[in-house]
Design a protein around this motif. Structure first.
Motif, mmCIF file in Angstrom:
data_model
loop_
_atom_site.group_PDB
_atom_site.id
_atom_site.type_symbol
_atom_site.label_atom_id
_atom_site.label_comp_id
_atom_site.label_asym_id
_atom_site.label_seq_id
_atom_site.Cartn_x
_atom_site.Cartn_y
_atom_site.Cartn_z
ATOM 1 N N SER A 6 -4.215 9.093 -1.504
ATOM 2 C CA SER A 6 -5.006 9.109 -0.151
ATOM 3 C C SER A 6 -4.626 8.469 1.436
ATOM 4 N N LYS B 37 -4.786 6.617 3.294
ATOM 5 C CA LYS B 37 -4.785 5.746 3.492
ATOM 6 C C LYS B 37 -3.561 4.892 3.034
ATOM 7 N N ASP B 38 -2.805 5.579 1.782
ATOM 8 C CA ASP B 38 -2.283 4.752 1.139
ATOM 9 C C ASP B 38 -0.803 5.908 2.075
#
Length: 227
Positions: free
Chosen positions: A79, A81-82
């Protein structure tokens, strides 16, 4: 947070061992104790990746390189975010590793050609450096994507394959730029080197990201079952 901390520790080790080999033993190999030369520095970076791959690979995947993280993101394996958190903690780890090297140099001596292991290119050779960093990052990240692929990858051998590929890349690229193919690895030393290293830092961020993006496109093109 465990995988982010793992990425921080892994990147710290990479910078400490890889750049440290250049700082303390990077002079041309000659008599015993005179230095390890290009091959030695290349091995230090590659062995660091291998060691960390089998230490934190099961926790974070052992990217320890924002370019790899970008390639993995664009390949649809993680993702946004990661990916952002990985890059942040990788950069923090690189700064910590560089801080340790700075402390060692400040309290003693060093025998290598550099005090920080920062990347650089000579005046008039910007395009050579940009092409080198783009192409070699492309090759490196492509190997990472291929060797870690769930269907076609190298399984437990992936860490060894990736580490040896990094050795190969360093052997060719060290004389050109000192070899980055990793924005975090360049940011840490440049902050402590200052001056020219900081003014040239943009190249060692942009070129590896361009190479990583191209590698994700290439891997999708050759590995997609629909093509």
């Amino acid at each position: 947070m465990k995988k982010y901390i793992a990425e921080m520790i892994g990147t710290m080790v990479l910078v400490l061992m890889g750049c440290g080999s250049a700082v303390f033993a990077g002079s041309i190999a000659g008599t015993v104790g005179a230095g390890v030369g290009t091959i030695g520095v290349a091995l230090a970076f590659g062995l660091s990746v291998i060691a960390m791959a089998y230490t934190i690979g099961g926790i974070s995947g052992c990217h320890i390189n924002p370019a790899i993280t970008l390639g993995v993101l664009l390949s649809g394996r993680m993702s946004g975010k990661d990916a952002g958190m990985y890059m942040l903690f990788q950069t923090i780890g690189a700064i910590i590793g560089s801080a340790v090297l700075f402390a060692l140099v400040s309290t003693g001596v060093h025998e290598g050609p550099t005090a920080t292991g920062s990347n650089s290119f000579a005046d008039g050779y910007m395009w050579q450096a940009f092409i080198a960093e783009t192409v070699f990052t492309f090759i490196f990240v492509l190997v990472v994507l291929g060797s870690t692929d769930e269907k076609r990858g190298a399984g437990n051998m992936a860490g060894l394959v990736i580490g040896l590929t990094l050795v190969l890349v360093h052997i060719v690229c060290i004389p050109i730029t000192g070899t980055s193919v990793n924005p975090a690895r360049s940011i840490g030393p440049a902050l402590f080197q200052g001056g020219e290293a900081l003014s040239q830092l943009w190249l060692f961020i942009v070129a590896p990201f361009v190479g990583a993006a191209l590698s994700s496109v290439a891997w999708k093109a050759i590995a997609d079952d629909k093509n």
